[in-house]
Enzyme design. Sequence first.
Site, PDB file in Angstrom:
ATOM      1  N   ASN A  13       0.859  -1.191   0.000  1.00  0.00           N
ATOM      2  CA  ASN A  13       0.000   0.000   0.000  1.00  0.00           C
ATOM      3  C   ASN A  13       0.896   1.241   0.000  1.00  0.00           C
ATOM      4  O   ASN A  13       1.505   1.595   1.004  1.00  0.00           O
ATOM      5  CB  ASN A  13      -0.901  -0.046   1.247  1.00  0.00           C
ATOM      6  N   ASP A  72      -1.115  -3.566   9.958  1.00  0.00           N
ATOM      7  CA  ASP A  72      -2.470  -3.976   9.600  1.00  0.00           C
ATOM      8  C   ASP A  72      -3.421  -3.014  10.301  1.00  0.00           C
ATOM      9  O   ASP A  72      -3.297  -2.774  11.504  1.00  0.00           O
ATOM     10  CB  ASP A  72      -2.760  -5.424   9.985  1.00  0.00           C
ATOM     11  N   PHE A 153      -6.220   8.541   1.874  1.00  0.00           N
ATOM     12  CA  PHE A 153      -6.696   7.349   1.176  1.00  0.00           C
ATOM     13  C   PHE A 153      -7.781   6.684   2.022  1.00  0.00           C
ATOM     14  O   PHE A 153      -8.123   7.159   3.102  1.00  0.00           O
ATOM     15  CB  PHE A 153      -5.532   6.386   0.901  1.00  0.00           C
ATOM     16  N   TYR A 155     -10.730   5.450   4.021  1.00  0.00           N
ATOM     17  CA  TYR A 155     -11.908   6.095   4.609  1.00  0.00           C
ATOM     18  C   TYR A 155     -11.630   7.523   5.081  1.00  0.00           C
ATOM     19  O   TYR A 155     -12.480   8.127   5.749  1.00  0.00           O
ATOM     20  CB  TYR A 155     -12.432   5.249   5.782  1.00  0.00           C
ATOM     21  N   ASP A 156     -10.478   8.084   4.744  1.00  0.00           N
ATOM     22  CA  ASP A 156     -10.134   9.435   5.217  1.00  0.00           C
ATOM     23  C   ASP A 156     -11.210  10.487   4.916  1.00  0.00           C
ATOM     24  O   ASP A 156     -11.441  11.372   5.750  1.00  0.00           O
ATOM     25  CB  ASP A 156      -8.791   9.889   4.616  1.00  0.00           C
TER      26      ASP A 156
HETATM   27  P1  ITT Z   1      -1.035  -4.127   2.942  1.00  0.00           P
HETATM   28  O1  ITT Z   1      -1.778  -5.334   3.508  1.00  0.00           O
HETATM   29  O2  ITT Z   1      -0.207  -4.452   1.730  1.00  0.00           O
HETATM   30  O3  ITT Z   1      -0.263  -3.381   3.996  1.00  0.00           O
HETATM   31  P2  ITT Z   1      -3.709  -3.023   2.674  1.00  0.00           P
HETATM   32  O4  ITT Z   1      -4.243  -1.730   2.150  1.00  0.00           O
HETATM   33  O5  ITT Z   1      -4.380  -4.297   2.173  1.00  0.00           O
HETATM   34  O6  ITT Z   1      -2.131  -3.065   2.396  1.00  0.00           O
HETATM   35  P3  ITT Z   1      -4.737  -3.579   5.313  1.00  0.00           P
HETATM   36  O7  ITT Z   1      -5.027  -5.013   5.033  1.00  0.00           O
HETATM   37  O8  ITT Z   1      -4.114  -3.206   6.639  1.00  0.00           O
HETATM   38  O9  ITT Z   1      -3.749  -2.967   4.226  1.00  0.00           O
HETATM   39  O10 ITT Z   1      -6.095  -2.752   5.117  1.00  0.00           O
HETATM   40  C1  ITT Z   1      -6.099  -1.412   5.440  1.00  0.00           C
HETATM   41  C2  ITT Z   1      -7.420  -0.780   4.996  1.00  0.00           C
HETATM   42  O11 ITT Z   1      -7.969  -0.048   6.105  1.00  0.00           O
HETATM   43  C3  ITT Z   1      -7.141   0.249   3.908  1.00  0.00           C
HETATM   44  O12 ITT Z   1      -7.296  -0.334   2.627  1.00  0.00           O
HETATM   45  C4  ITT Z   1      -8.189   1.320   4.212  1.00  0.00           C
HETATM   46  O13 ITT Z   1      -9.419   0.928   3.636  1.00  0.00           O
HETATM   47  C5  ITT Z   1      -8.304   1.263   5.728  1.00  0.00           C
HETATM   48  N1  ITT Z   1      -7.349   2.183   6.360  1.00  0.00           N
HETATM   49  C6  ITT Z   1      -6.260   1.848   7.128  1.00  0.00           C
HETATM   50  N2  ITT Z   1      -5.584   2.945   7.500  1.00  0.00           N
HETATM   51  C7  ITT Z   1      -6.235   3.988   6.969  1.00  0.00           C
HETATM   52  C8  ITT Z   1      -6.024   5.371   6.978  1.00  0.00           C
HETATM   53  O14 ITT Z   1      -4.952   5.907   7.571  1.00  0.00           O
HETATM   54  N3  ITT Z   1      -6.898   6.157   6.354  1.00  0.00           N
HETATM   55  C9  ITT Z   1      -7.965   5.652   5.722  1.00  0.00           C
HETATM   56  N4  ITT Z   1      -8.235   4.342   5.641  1.00  0.00           N
HETATM   57  C10 ITT Z   1      -7.381   3.502   6.260  1.00  0.00           C
END
Ligand code: ITT
Length: 200
Positions: A13, A72, A153, A155-156
Site C-alpha cells: 500500500n 495492519d 486514502f 476512509y479518510d
Molecule cells: P497491505 O496489507 O499491503 O499493507 P492493505 O491496504 O491491504 O495493504 P490492510 O489489510 O491493513 O492494508 O487494510 C487497510 C485498509 O484499512 C485500507 O485499505 C483502508 O481501507 C483502511 N485504512 C487503514 N488505515 C487507513 C487510513 O490511515 N486512512 C484511511 N483508511 C485507512
Amino acid sequence: MHVPPRLILATRNAHKTAEIRAMLGDRFEVLDVTAFPECPHIEETGTTFLENARLKALGISARLDGWVLADDSGLEVDALDGAPGVGSSSYGGEEGNDVLNNLCLLVEMAGNPKRRARFRCTMVLARDGREQAHFTGVVEGRIIHEARGAHGFGYDPLFIPEGCDKTFAELGEDVKNTLSHRSRALAKVVGFLTNDCPAK
Ligand code: ITT
C-alpha cells in the site's frame, strides 16, 4: 557519515509507505516490498489486526535481512459492531477499492445517528523471521454523512478525528500524521528501536 538503519515495510500500500516515510524523515531508510519482486504476496487469513500483521511481518522477514515492519489497520464503527474492521480494505466487495468501500460504509450507516468510530493500526516488528515486538495506535472520531476532502486514502474522506471539525482527507497528510492511529503506533516502534531493543 551517519548511515540510517534500513526499515522494510511489509506492505504494497503506497499510501502507508508514504505516510510512514514522511513520519520517520531521515531517521530510517524506508523501503517497502515493492522493491523486492521476489517477495510473495502474503494472504491475510487472520481474524484480528495482530494476526494479519504477524502473517505479513513474519512472511517477509523469513525472506529478507534486517528490520521488517508490518502495518495492519482499519476502521471500526460502533454502529456496525466494529465493521469494517479487519475487512476494511475489501468492505465494498473489491480489494483496495476506496470508492466502493466508502460507498458501502455510507449505505450501511444511512439513517443511523450513532456515528462513533475509530481507526486502529497494529504494527509487528520482525527480524530474522521472528517477531520482536508489536504495537497498536488508535484514533477516535466519527463518520460523517458524505465524503469531504481530497487528501489521504481509504476512509479518510468520511472520518473526523475527535477534537477536529475536518476529515483526515481535508486536514492533509502533515496534520493527519500528528494525530493518526498509524503515527501513534509508529511512535512506539521508534521508541522500541531507539531505547529498548536488545538487538540494535
Ligand atoms: P497491505 O496489507 O499491503 O499493507 P492493505 O491496504 O491491504 O495493504 P490492510 O489489510 O491493513 O492494508 O487494510 C487497510 C485498509 O484499512 C485500507 O485499505 C483502508 O481501507 C483502511 N485504512 C487503514 N488505515 C487507513 C487510513 O490511515 N486512512 C484511511 N483508511 C485507512
